[in-house]
Design a protein around this motif. Structure first.
Motif, mmCIF file in Angstrom:
data_model
loop_
_atom_site.group_PDB
_atom_site.id
_atom_site.type_symbol
_atom_site.label_atom_id
_atom_site.label_comp_id
_atom_site.label_asym_id
_atom_site.label_seq_id
_atom_site.Cartn_x
_atom_site.Cartn_y
_atom_site.Cartn_z
ATOM 1 N N GLN A 5 3.529 5.675 -5.682
ATOM 2 C CA GLN A 5 3.307 5.742 -7.131
ATOM 3 C C GLN A 5 2.223 6.767 -7.458
ATOM 4 O O GLN A 5 2.353 7.545 -8.411
ATOM 5 C CB GLN A 5 2.914 4.364 -7.690
ATOM 6 N N LEU A 6 1.149 6.775 -6.686
ATOM 7 C CA LEU A 6 0.070 7.730 -6.915
ATOM 8 C C LEU A 6 0.548 9.169 -6.664
ATOM 9 O O LEU A 6 0.179 10.087 -7.401
ATOM 10 C CB LEU A 6 -1.139 7.410 -6.031
ATOM 11 N N VAL A 63 -6.685 10.863 -9.924
ATOM 12 C CA VAL A 63 -5.569 10.310 -9.172
ATOM 13 C C VAL A 63 -5.765 10.552 -7.685
ATOM 14 O O VAL A 63 -5.525 9.674 -6.866
ATOM 15 C CB VAL A 63 -4.232 10.923 -9.665
ATOM 16 N N GLU A 64 -6.230 11.755 -7.344
ATOM 17 C CA GLU A 64 -6.461 12.081 -5.932
ATOM 18 C C GLU A 64 -7.561 11.188 -5.342
ATOM 19 O O GLU A 64 -7.499 10.805 -4.203
ATOM 20 C CB GLU A 64 -6.840 13.547 -5.780
ATOM 21 N N LEU A 89 0.519 12.015 -9.398
ATOM 22 C CA LEU A 89 -0.139 13.288 -9.109
ATOM 23 C C LEU A 89 0.817 14.452 -9.356
ATOM 24 O O LEU A 89 0.438 15.468 -9.934
ATOM 25 C CB LEU A 89 -0.651 13.310 -7.668
ATOM 26 N N ALA A 90 2.065 14.301 -8.942
ATOM 27 C CA ALA A 90 3.054 15.361 -9.168
ATOM 28 C C ALA A 90 3.254 15.596 -10.667
ATOM 29 O O ALA A 90 3.329 16.739 -11.122
ATOM 30 C CB ALA A 90 4.382 14.991 -8.502
ATOM 31 N N ALA A 91 3.312 14.512 -11.445
ATOM 32 C CA ALA A 91 3.478 14.643 -12.896
ATOM 33 C C ALA A 91 2.261 15.325 -13.515
ATOM 34 O O ALA A 91 2.406 16.198 -14.387
ATOM 35 C CB ALA A 91 3.693 13.270 -13.521
ATOM 36 N N GLU A 92 1.090 14.945 -13.083
ATOM 37 C CA GLU A 92 -0.138 15.558 -13.606
ATOM 38 C C GLU A 92 -0.209 17.045 -13.213
ATOM 39 O O GLU A 92 -0.639 17.883 -14.004
ATOM 40 C CB GLU A 92 -1.385 14.823 -13.097
ATOM 41 N N LYS A 128 0.839 -1.215 0.000
ATOM 42 C CA LYS A 128 0.000 0.000 0.000
ATOM 43 C C LYS A 128 0.868 1.256 0.000
ATOM 44 O O LYS A 128 0.569 2.229 -0.704
ATOM 45 C CB LYS A 128 -0.955 0.023 1.202
ATOM 46 N N ASP A 129 1.957 1.250 0.785
ATOM 47 C CA ASP A 129 2.873 2.392 0.801
ATOM 48 C C ASP A 129 3.471 2.622 -0.586
ATOM 49 O O ASP A 129 3.575 3.756 -1.053
ATOM 50 C CB ASP A 129 4.010 2.179 1.821
ATOM 51 N N LYS A 130 3.846 1.525 -1.243
ATOM 52 C CA LYS A 130 4.408 1.630 -2.590
ATOM 53 C C LYS A 130 3.362 2.189 -3.558
ATOM 54 O O LYS A 130 3.659 3.056 -4.382
ATOM 55 C CB LYS A 130 4.891 0.251 -3.059
ATOM 56 N N GLU A 131 2.149 1.711 -3.431
ATOM 57 C CA GLU A 131 1.054 2.197 -4.288
ATOM 58 C C GLU A 131 0.805 3.694 -4.034
ATOM 59 O O GLU A 131 0.630 4.477 -4.973
ATOM 60 C CB GLU A 131 -0.217 1.393 -3.994
#
Length: 134
Positions: free
Chosen positions: A21-22, A132-133, A26-29, A15-18
């Motif tokens: 990644q999210l 994403v959020e 989100l930063a890229a978006e 879950k931490d890894k997921e």
């Protein structure tokens, strides 16, 4: 109990890894949305400059048309080769300004289209970021 504890820890790490990644997504978006916002501002500025150029060209065209009209009246009352030449010169300038006005109008239309596309891309990026959020 230890096996259960290890399984729970593995799930938490996944879950931490997921989540990481999210967050990266989100930063890229967010970065993409920022670039789109910047593009939108540039397109709006270009449109504004095009509008101003079109207004200036229209005003200049009106002024020159009035001068042509006045000179034409003078030519009709006192024929003169010089006045005829001035009228022809002004008519040429009016023609040039008409062409410039057409170009400015085309630039304005192009800028409006770019503005609309930038807005659509920004909205799309915002929607992706919101997904994403969520």
């Amino acid at each position: 109990l230890t096996t259960h504890h290890t399984a729970v820890e593995a799930k938490l790490k996944a879950k931490d890894k997921e989540i990481d990644q999210l967050k990266a997504k989100l930063a890229a978006e967010t970065e993409a949305a920022s670039k789109l916002r910047s593009s939108l501002h540039e397109a709006q500025n270009a449109k504004q400059k095009g509008d101003q150029a079109a207004q200036a060209a229209t005003k200049e065209k009106q002024t020159l048309a009035k001068q042509v009209e006045e000179l034409s009246a003078k030519v009709n009352t006192a024929p003169s080769a010089q006045l005829t030449k001035q009228v022809k010169t002004l008519e040429g300038k009016v023609s040039e300004l008409s062409s410039l006005l057409d170009d400015a109008s085309a630039q304005r239309v192009s800028a409006e289209a770019a503005t609309q596309q930038a807005r659509a891309e920004r909205d799309q990026a915002v929607q992706k970021a919101e997904q994403v959020e969520a």
